[in-house]
Design a protein around this motif. Structure first.
Motif, PDB file in Angstrom:
ATOM      1  N   THR A   1       0.815  -1.220   0.000  1.00  0.00           N
ATOM      2  CA  THR A   1       0.000   0.000   0.000  1.00  0.00           C
ATOM      3  C   THR A   1       0.847   1.268   0.000  1.00  0.00           C
ATOM      4  OG1 THR A   1      -0.161  -0.133   2.416  1.00  0.00           O
ATOM      5  CG2 THR A   1      -1.964  -1.093   1.123  1.00  0.00           C
ATOM      6  N   ASN A   2       2.187   1.089  -0.055  1.00  0.00           N
ATOM      7  CA  ASN A   2       3.098   2.234  -0.058  1.00  0.00           C
ATOM      8  C   ASN A   2       2.917   3.080   1.204  1.00  0.00           C
ATOM      9  OD1 ASN A   2       5.158   3.843  -1.089  1.00  0.00           O
ATOM     10  ND2 ASN A   2       3.738   5.201  -2.174  1.00  0.00           N
ATOM     11  N   VAL A   3       2.855   2.407   2.333  1.00  0.00           N
ATOM     12  CA  VAL A   3       2.701   3.073   3.622  1.00  0.00           C
ATOM     13  C   VAL A   3       4.049   3.110   4.330  1.00  0.00           C
ATOM     14  CG1 VAL A   3       1.719   2.795   5.926  1.00  0.00           C
ATOM     15  CG2 VAL A   3       0.274   2.541   3.913  1.00  0.00           C
ATOM     16  N   TRP A   4       4.470   4.298   4.737  1.00  0.00           N
ATOM     17  CA  TRP A   4       5.738   4.449   5.449  1.00  0.00           C
ATOM     18  C   TRP A   4       6.834   3.651   4.736  1.00  0.00           C
ATOM     19  CZ3 TRP A   4       2.812   3.392  10.569  1.00  0.00           C
ATOM     20  CH2 TRP A   4       2.281   4.583  11.067  1.00  0.00           C
ATOM     21  N   THR A   5       7.019   3.967   3.472  1.00  0.00           N
ATOM     22  CA  THR A   5       7.943   3.200   2.647  1.00  0.00           C
ATOM     23  C   THR A   5       9.362   3.192   3.199  1.00  0.00           C
ATOM     24  OG1 THR A   5       6.625   3.731   0.677  1.00  0.00           O
ATOM     25  CG2 THR A   5       8.850   2.926   0.313  1.00  0.00           C
ATOM     26  N   LYS A   6       9.797   4.316   3.757  1.00  0.00           N
ATOM     27  CA  LYS A   6      11.145   4.389   4.302  1.00  0.00           C
ATOM     28  C   LYS A   6      11.307   3.413   5.471  1.00  0.00           C
ATOM     29  CE  LYS A   6      14.572   7.626   6.144  1.00  0.00           C
ATOM     30  NZ  LYS A   6      14.859   9.053   6.487  1.00  0.00           N
ATOM     31  N   VAL A   7      10.341   3.455   6.397  1.00  0.00           N
ATOM     32  CA  VAL A   7      10.408   2.584   7.577  1.00  0.00           C
ATOM     33  C   VAL A   7      10.291   1.113   7.169  1.00  0.00           C
ATOM     34  CG1 VAL A   7       9.260   1.951   9.742  1.00  0.00           C
ATOM     35  CG2 VAL A   7       9.492   4.364   9.097  1.00  0.00           C
ATOM     36  N   SER A   8       9.301   0.822   6.321  1.00  0.00           N
ATOM     37  CA  SER A   8       9.089  -0.571   5.916  1.00  0.00           C
ATOM     38  C   SER A   8      10.268  -1.110   5.123  1.00  0.00           C
ATOM     39  CB  SER A   8       7.796  -0.690   5.104  1.00  0.00           C
ATOM     40  OG  SER A   8       7.838   0.121   3.945  1.00  0.00           O
ATOM     41  N   SER A   9      10.922  -0.247   4.335  1.00  0.00           N
ATOM     42  CA  SER A   9      12.084  -0.686   3.551  1.00  0.00           C
ATOM     43  C   SER A   9      13.244  -1.072   4.458  1.00  0.00           C
ATOM     44  CB  SER A   9      12.527   0.409   2.586  1.00  0.00           C
ATOM     45  OG  SER A   9      11.491   0.728   1.673  1.00  0.00           O
ATOM     46  N   TRP A  10      13.513  -0.236   5.467  1.00  0.00           N
ATOM     47  CA  TRP A  10      14.618  -0.533   6.383  1.00  0.00           C
ATOM     48  C   TRP A  10      14.304  -1.763   7.235  1.00  0.00           C
ATOM     49  CZ3 TRP A  10      19.329   0.975   5.753  1.00  0.00           C
ATOM     50  CH2 TRP A  10      19.603   2.184   5.113  1.00  0.00           C
ATOM     51  N   LEU A  11      13.055  -1.908   7.657  1.00  0.00           N
ATOM     52  CA  LEU A  11      12.676  -3.092   8.427  1.00  0.00           C
ATOM     53  C   LEU A  11      12.801  -4.360   7.572  1.00  0.00           C
ATOM     54  CD1 LEU A  11       9.535  -1.868  10.427  1.00  0.00           C
ATOM     55  CD2 LEU A  11      11.792  -2.473  11.344  1.00  0.00           C
ATOM     56  N   THR A  12      12.422  -4.239   6.302  1.00  0.00           N
ATOM     57  CA  THR A  12      12.545  -5.387   5.391  1.00  0.00           C
ATOM     58  C   THR A  12      14.008  -5.739   5.170  1.00  0.00           C
ATOM     59  OG1 THR A  12      10.509  -4.703   4.266  1.00  0.00           O
ATOM     60  CG2 THR A  12      11.920  -6.289   3.126  1.00  0.00           C
ATOM     61  N   LEU A  13      14.867  -4.720   5.050  1.00  0.00           N
ATOM     62  CA  LEU A  13      16.304  -4.972   4.896  1.00  0.00           C
ATOM     63  C   LEU A  13      16.846  -5.704   6.125  1.00  0.00           C
ATOM     64  CD1 LEU A  13      18.971  -4.590   3.376  1.00  0.00           C
ATOM     65  CD2 LEU A  13      19.243  -2.401   4.577  1.00  0.00           C
ATOM     66  N   ALA A  14      16.457  -5.242   7.322  1.00  0.00           N
ATOM     67  CA  ALA A  14      16.917  -5.899   8.543  1.00  0.00           C
ATOM     68  C   ALA A  14      16.451  -7.350   8.590  1.00  0.00           C
ATOM     69  CB  ALA A  14      16.406  -5.127   9.768  1.00  0.00           C
ATOM     70  N   PHE A  15      15.208  -7.564   8.177  1.00  0.00           N
ATOM     71  CA  PHE A  15      14.641  -8.920   8.160  1.00  0.00           C
ATOM     72  C   PHE A  15      15.450  -9.820   7.229  1.00  0.00           C
ATOM     73  CE2 PHE A  15      11.657 -12.207   6.850  1.00  0.00           C
ATOM     74  CZ  PHE A  15      11.006 -12.528   8.042  1.00  0.00           C
ATOM     75  N   MET A  16      15.761  -9.309   6.038  1.00  0.00           N
ATOM     76  CA  MET A  16      16.482 -10.113   5.052  1.00  0.00           C
ATOM     77  C   MET A  16      17.949 -10.317   5.438  1.00  0.00           C
ATOM     78  SD  MET A  16      14.092 -10.973   3.187  1.00  0.00           S
ATOM     79  CE  MET A  16      15.219 -12.085   2.365  1.00  0.00           C
ATOM     80  N   LEU A  17      18.528  -9.351   6.150  1.00  0.00           N
ATOM     81  CA  LEU A  17      19.909  -9.510   6.584  1.00  0.00           C
ATOM     82  C   LEU A  17      20.035 -10.596   7.653  1.00  0.00           C
ATOM     83  CD1 LEU A  17      21.194  -5.821   6.737  1.00  0.00           C
ATOM     84  CD2 LEU A  17      21.826  -7.597   5.084  1.00  0.00           C
ATOM     85  N   VAL A  18      18.944 -10.904   8.321  1.00  0.00           N
ATOM     86  CA  VAL A  18      18.933 -12.016   9.268  1.00  0.00           C
ATOM     87  C   VAL A  18      18.635 -13.330   8.542  1.00  0.00           C
ATOM     88  CG1 VAL A  18      17.757 -13.027  11.269  1.00  0.00           C
ATOM     89  CG2 VAL A  18      18.284 -10.582  11.227  1.00  0.00           C
TER      90      VAL A  18
END
Length: 365
Positions: free
Chosen positions: A76-93
Motif C-alpha cells: 500500500t506504499n505506507v511508510w515506505t522508508k520505515v518498511s524498507s529498512w525493516l525489510t532490509l533488517a529482516f532479510m539480513l537475518v
C-alpha cells in the motif's frame, strides 16, 4: 530518468510486497506449522537455543505478524522508508540463516511458505538473495516514490494489516486452518497418498567402506577399497544417500498398538474410524479427557472404531491412564506425523475406508 527510477522502485516494492504478503498469509492461517518449524530450528541449533523452545509460540506469532504487516505496508506504499529498512533488517537475518541451512541441511524444509509451497534450502537461499537485491534497489529508489496517503490513513492501514493477521492466527489456533495444504485434508484418501507409483525412481545410495592402517582410518568406495591388501583392517561400512528418489505425499503415517503391533492398515481399511490426535498426551485437560471418553462410548454405540493416537512416551501414557481411567485403545504414531495430520492437540479426524471425512479441533465440539 526520474520516471525510470520510479518504475524500477515500484516494481521492486510490489514484488517484495507480494512475496511477504503471501508468505505471511500462508503462515497466519497455519500458525502452529510455523511454531513447529521454529522449534525444529532451535532444536537443530542446540545449546542456548534449546532454552528458547518453550517460547516458540510467541516468537512464531511475532514473526508472522511482522512479515504480513511489512508486506501490506509495502503493497500500500505506507511508510515506505520505515518498511524498507525493516525489510532490509529482516532479510539480513534470514539470508545468512538460509545459507547456513543450505550448507548444513540442519532443517530440511525452511517453511518460508508454510505447507503451501515447498522449497529446498538452496532454493530458499537463492530466493532470499533476490529479495535482498530488491530491497536494496527499493532503498536506493524510494525518494522517487511519492507518498500516497496522509499520516492518519497510513496508521489505519497498518493497524488494519496487523488486525487481519492477528484475527487469522487467532481463528486458526482456536479452530483449524481455514485452508489445508497438507495431504491429510478432507477428501483425501490416505492409502492412495502412501503408494509409490510403479517405475518411480528409488533412493540411490553409495556404499562407503572404512578401513584402518597404522592407527589411521580412511573411507573407500566399492571401486577402490583395499580388498586384497592385508595391511588394511576393515572397521565399518555406511550407506550415503546420493540421490533422493520418489517420496509419496504421506510416508510417515505408521500406527502401533500398545503391544507394538503395526495396525496402520487395520485403521485405514476399516469402514468408519474416529482418531483422536494427542501428539502430547500430557497436555490433555480434564475436560478434554472426559470428552474423549464420551466420544469413545458414542463410537462404540454406533459401531465405529475409536483410537487415540499419541507420540508421547510410556510414562506419559501411564500417567494419563491412571488419572482418567480410560477404556479405549491408545496407539503410538510419530509425533511429527500427528502434527501434520491435524493442527490441534487434541484434534479429531474421521475416516471412511481411509478417506478423511472430517477433522476438527476438540475444543469446538
Amino acid at each position: 530518468m526520474k520516471q525510470v527510477w520510479h518504475i524500477i522502485g515500484s516494481v521492486s516494492r510490489t514484488l517484495l510486497a507480494c512475496t511477504f504478503l503471501f508468505s505471511g498469509f500462508v503462515k497466519a492461517i497455519d500458525p502452529l506449522g510455523t511454531v513447529y518449524k521454529v522449534e525444529d530450528y532451535f532444536a537443530a541449533f542446540g545449546g542456548l537455543f534449546n532454552y528458547l523452545i518453550p517460547a516458540a509460540l510467541p516468537i512464531a506469532l511475532m514473526l508472522i505478524l511482522l512479515e504480513f504487516t511489512l508486506g501490506w505496508m509495502l503493497f500500500t506504499n505506507v511508510w515506505t522508508k520505515v518498511s524498507s529498512w525493516l525489510t532490509l533488517a529482516f532479510m539480513l537475518v534470514m539470508t545468512p540463516l538460509t545459507l547456513y541451512l543450505a550448507l548444513t541441511n540442519a532443517v530440511e524444509d525452511c517453511g518460508c511458505f508454510g505447507d503451501a509451497v515447498y522449497l529446498t534450502n538452496w532454493q530458499t537461499f537463492y530466493k532470499n538473495v533476490v529479495l535482498l537485491v530488491l530491497v536494496i534497489i527499493l532503498l536506493l529508489t524510494k525518494r522517487y516514490i511519492p507518498r500516497t496517503f496522509l499520516m492518519t490513513v497510513e496508521i489505519c492501514l497498518t493497524l488494519l494489516a496487523a488486525g487481519v493477521a492477528i484475527g487469522l492466527m487467532t481463528y486458526s489456533l482456536t479452530h483449524l486452518p481455514p485452508l489445508d495444504f497438507r495431504p491429510y485434508k478432507i477428501g483425501n484418501n490416505i492409502p492412495e497418498l502412501m503408494e509409490v507409483p510403479e517405475g518411480a525412481p528409488a533412493d540411490e545410495y553409495e556404499v562407503r567402506f572404512i578401513y584402518e592402517r597404522d592407527g589411521e582410518q580412511q573411507e573407500f568406495t566399492l571401486a577402490d577399497y583395499p580388498k586384497d591388501d592385508s595391511t588394511w583392517t576393515f572397521v565399518d561400512q555406511k550407506s550415503i544417500l546420493i540421490k533422493k528418489g520418489y517420496e509419496p505425499p504421506i510416508h510417515d503415517f505408521v500406527v502401533y498398538d500398545e503391544e507394538f503391533v503395526d495396525i496402520t492398515y487395520d485403521i485405514l481399511e476399516a469402514e468408519d474410524v474416529t482418531l483422536a490426535i494427542l501428539y502430547k498426551i500430557e497436555k490433555a485437560a480434564p475436560k478434554q479427557a472426559a470428552r474423549l471418553a464420551q466420544m469413545a462410548e458414542e463410537a462404540a454405540f454406533n459401531g465405529r472404531m475409536f483410537y487415540l493416537l499419541t507420540g508421547s512416551g510410556d510414562e506419559e501414557i501411564e500417567a494419563f491412564r491412571e488419572q482418567y481411567q480410560y477404556d479405549y485403545p491408545i496407539c503410538f504414531c510419530d509425533g511429527t506425523a500427528l502434527k501434520t495430520v491435524v493442527r490441534a492437540n487434541p484434534g479429531i479426524v474421521t475416516l471412511h475406508y481411509g478417506t478423511v471425512t472430517d477433522k476438527y479441533n476438540l475444543r469446538n465440539r
